[in-house]
Design an enzyme around this catalytic site. Structure first.
Site, mmCIF file in Angstrom:
data_model
loop_
_atom_site.group_PDB
_atom_site.id
_atom_site.type_symbol
_atom_site.label_atom_id
_atom_site.label_comp_id
_atom_site.label_asym_id
_atom_site.label_seq_id
_atom_site.Cartn_x
_atom_site.Cartn_y
_atom_site.Cartn_z
ATOM 1 N N HIS A 189 41.611 0.306 -2.571
ATOM 2 C CA HIS A 189 41.228 -1.174 -2.572
ATOM 3 C C HIS A 189 41.986 -1.801 -1.521
ATOM 4 O O HIS A 189 41.232 -3.152 -1.353
ATOM 5 C CB HIS A 189 40.993 -1.784 -3.739
ATOM 6 C CG HIS A 189 42.520 -2.456 -3.936
ATOM 7 N ND1 HIS A 189 43.455 -1.437 -4.940
ATOM 8 C CD2 HIS A 189 42.266 -3.623 -4.305
ATOM 9 C CE1 HIS A 189 44.603 -1.720 -4.720
ATOM 10 N NE2 HIS A 189 43.852 -2.914 -4.643
ATOM 11 N N ASP A 190 42.847 -2.113 -1.083
ATOM 12 C CA ASP A 190 43.591 -3.058 -0.163
ATOM 13 C C ASP A 190 43.355 -2.941 0.979
ATOM 14 O O ASP A 190 44.271 -2.654 2.079
ATOM 15 C CB ASP A 190 45.046 -3.318 -0.777
ATOM 16 C CG ASP A 190 44.998 -4.423 -1.479
ATOM 17 O OD1 ASP A 190 44.052 -5.883 -1.579
ATOM 18 O OD2 ASP A 190 45.974 -4.850 -2.841
ATOM 19 N N LYS A 224 43.564 -5.445 3.719
ATOM 20 C CA LYS A 224 45.370 -5.562 4.239
ATOM 21 C C LYS A 224 45.759 -5.398 5.575
ATOM 22 O O LYS A 224 46.656 -6.302 5.836
ATOM 23 C CB LYS A 224 46.293 -5.579 3.355
ATOM 24 C CG LYS A 224 45.513 -6.693 1.614
ATOM 25 C CD LYS A 224 46.627 -6.685 0.671
ATOM 26 C CE LYS A 224 46.698 -7.391 -0.318
ATOM 27 N NZ LYS A 224 47.512 -7.580 -1.251
ATOM 28 N N HIS A 227 40.257 -9.808 3.610
ATOM 29 C CA HIS A 227 40.872 -9.174 2.967
ATOM 30 C C HIS A 227 40.189 -7.883 2.805
ATOM 31 O O HIS A 227 39.588 -6.624 2.455
ATOM 32 C CB HIS A 227 42.203 -8.391 3.072
ATOM 33 C CG HIS A 227 42.260 -8.657 1.235
ATOM 34 N ND1 HIS A 227 42.726 -9.539 0.588
ATOM 35 C CD2 HIS A 227 42.918 -7.706 0.667
ATOM 36 C CE1 HIS A 227 42.546 -9.574 -0.423
ATOM 37 N NE2 HIS A 227 42.451 -8.037 -0.547
ATOM 38 N N HIS A 238 37.118 -6.604 -5.276
ATOM 39 C CA HIS A 238 37.494 -6.957 -6.393
ATOM 40 C C HIS A 238 38.752 -7.725 -6.568
ATOM 41 O O HIS A 238 39.703 -7.783 -7.264
ATOM 42 C CB HIS A 238 39.019 -5.560 -6.257
ATOM 43 C CG HIS A 238 39.814 -5.736 -4.887
ATOM 44 N ND1 HIS A 238 39.576 -5.564 -3.575
ATOM 45 C CD2 HIS A 238 40.946 -6.772 -5.343
ATOM 46 C CE1 HIS A 238 40.434 -5.543 -2.746
ATOM 47 N NE2 HIS A 238 41.154 -6.847 -3.064
ATOM 48 N N HIS A 239 38.170 -9.032 -5.647
ATOM 49 C CA HIS A 239 38.740 -10.819 -6.553
ATOM 50 C C HIS A 239 38.173 -11.280 -6.451
ATOM 51 O O HIS A 239 37.678 -12.975 -6.663
ATOM 52 C CB HIS A 239 39.038 -10.875 -4.688
ATOM 53 C CG HIS A 239 41.000 -10.578 -4.587
ATOM 54 N ND1 HIS A 239 41.947 -10.098 -6.122
ATOM 55 C CD2 HIS A 239 41.276 -9.885 -3.355
ATOM 56 C CE1 HIS A 239 43.240 -10.071 -5.189
ATOM 57 N NE2 HIS A 239 42.821 -9.302 -3.861
ATOM 58 N N ASP A 258 44.172 -4.217 -10.605
ATOM 59 C CA ASP A 258 45.065 -4.978 -9.876
ATOM 60 C C ASP A 258 46.206 -6.115 -10.017
ATOM 61 O O ASP A 258 47.170 -6.236 -9.074
ATOM 62 C CB ASP A 258 44.007 -5.420 -8.851
ATOM 63 C CG ASP A 258 44.256 -5.585 -7.295
ATOM 64 O OD1 ASP A 258 45.131 -5.236 -6.914
ATOM 65 O OD2 ASP A 258 43.990 -6.986 -7.216
#
Length: 454
Positions: free
Chosen positions: A314-315, A318, A343, A367-368, A396
């Site tokens: 998911h990240d 970044k 990101h 996801h944010h 998360d």
């Protein structure tokens, strides 16, 4: 069920994430693959060697995140810009000194900048060996985890060694350096100078470093390739990805079962988490918490597996964010916050180009997001955020709260859960928080803590 997928398609897309963290334009590793495999053919390598060389070139930067935070710390700089600029340095003392002056603490005051520059020069050799060893050894380890051969791992491990022994981290000489590394380093320099200054500049640069950085035999093989106009046309072509995929040695489509895709996701999770000391193990822990919630909510094994894979990756976006932002101990300014927010978009973009991971790309991008519509990047609201994404988001946030961050120490589990409940129905789904709490109660030894409730 297992499905037929070309390994090259997966690695090609993931290599774009490596390009981001090296400060290179998208397709840098693809270009290196085109250059290096052409050299391999010119040297008369067999199909097995060519196939391993092909993946070495795609994954040469697999360990690149491992030294990003340390670069920021030593040189007080943007690691992505630092790495991009360093690839144009020829290694001479004068060039290295000019580079350090331009790229060390450039935004600091004159006294602080001078102090940092003196420290960097004083410890230059020691710092270089440390940074390169970390990068090369970690990259080789991850390649093995992703089921690549020892030759691929060795090619990644030796990438920064020079033919005359002036390279790092071990100062290997001549043919003690793995052939794949000798080819990959030359291919990297060609690709960078070609895009910066054009074909003739790339050829001239390789000629200047013949016998020092580069194996004369490999240089000669490259010069034969460089005489072909079509080689340069393909390197500049917008269809280069398709050309490189079409030239995969053996054109071997592999049967990738679910276990193999999990290994690839686990390997790249290590790349992601190595970007910052504050995210070490983050992706794996989020995957564990995600699965804990999914199990409590009665999701099927197949869906849980897909969710864990999404959590591991998911990240990935970044990798395109500087550690000067990721590791900043204080509040982010507006520009830094915008860089951080991107990101999630990067994650979705990268994953959407991988057929085997396309079904989890939306989770990487969302996801944010928050139930009240105040999240990012799209401001999705309520039912626009699916259950799988809500599960991932809860995991998360919980891991972020219970792990150290640049601006605060890890919170106790009970305090973290209290904060999650405070945001229930606003940012996070209450059903997901409840499932997490139940799972923690049942597995109170997870991560070595004893759960005592909220």
């Amino acid at each position: 069920m297992p499905h037929r997928v070309r390994l090259a398609e997966i690695i090609k897309a993931l290599s774009r994430a490596l390009d981001m963290t090296e400060g290179q334009p998208p397709g840098h590793c693809i270009g290196c693959c085109h250059i290096g495999t052409a050299i391999g053919h010119s040297l008369g390598l067999g199909e097995t060697e060519l196939r391993d060389l092909y993946y070495t070139l795609m994954l040469k930067d697999l360990g690149c995140t491992s030294n990003a935070a340390r670069i920021c710390q030593i040189y007080e700089t943007d690691d992505i810009r630092f790495k991009r600029n360093f690839k144009l340095v020829d290694g001479s003392l004068a060039e290295v000194l000019r580079f350090l002056v331009r790229n060390t603490a450039a935004e600091a005051g004159p006294v602080r900048r001078a102090k940092r520059l003196l420290q960097a020069m004083k410890n230059g050799a020691e710092n270089t060996v440390e940074l390169i060893r970390t990068r090369c050894e970690n990259g080789a380890d991850i390649a093995r985890q992703m089921r690549f051969s020892d030759d691929v791992a060795a090619g990644i491990r030796d990438l920064d060694e020079h033919f005359d022994g002036s390279g790092h981290p071990l100062g290997k000489v001549g043919e003690t350096i793995h052939l794949f590394a000798r080819i990959a380093l030359l291919a990297q320099v060609v690709e960078v100078f070609f895009h910066e200054h054009g074909p003739q500049a790339a050829v001239d640069e390789i000629g200047r470093r013949r016998g020092t950085w580069f194996d004369p035999q490999v240089v000669d093989a490259f010069m034969k390739v460089a005489a072909n106009t079509r080689f340069w046309q393909d390197l500049a072509s917008p269809e280069l990805e398709e050309i490189v995929l079409g030239s995969e040695p053996g054109h071997q489509a592999i049967m990738a079962d679910e276990d193999y895709l999990d290994d690839i996701a686990l390997g790249f999770a290590r790349v992601i988490d190595a970007k910052s000391p504050y995210t070490s193990g983050h992706s794996s822990r989020v995957a564990a918490f995600t699965d804990l919630i999914a199990e409590q909510m009665g999701l099927t094994e197949a869906r849980r597996r897909r969710l864990k894979r999404a959590a591991l990756l998911h990240d990935i976006g970044k990798l395109g964010v500087s550690n000067s932002v990721l590791d900043k101990p204080g509040p982010l300014n507006q520009d830094e916050w915008q860089a951080m927010r991107r990101h999630a978009e990067f994650s979705e973009e990268i994953l959407s180009h991988i057929a085997a991971f396309a079904d989890i790309a939306a989770m990487g991008g969302a996801h944010h997001e928050r139930l009240d519509g105040k999240g990012y990047p799209r401001g999705l609201k309520g039912a626009e955020i699916n259950l799988d994404t809500r599960i991932l988001s809860t995991a998360d946030v919980f891991d972020a709260l219970t792990a150290d961050r640049p601006y605060r120490a890890a919170l106790p589990v009970t305090e973290a859960l209290t904060l999650l409940w405070r945001d229930a129905g606003l940012a996070l789904d209450p059903a997901c928080i409840s499932a997490l709490e139940r799972g923690l109660q049942q597995q109170d030894q997870l991560r070595g803590f004893t759960f005592s409730g909220s």
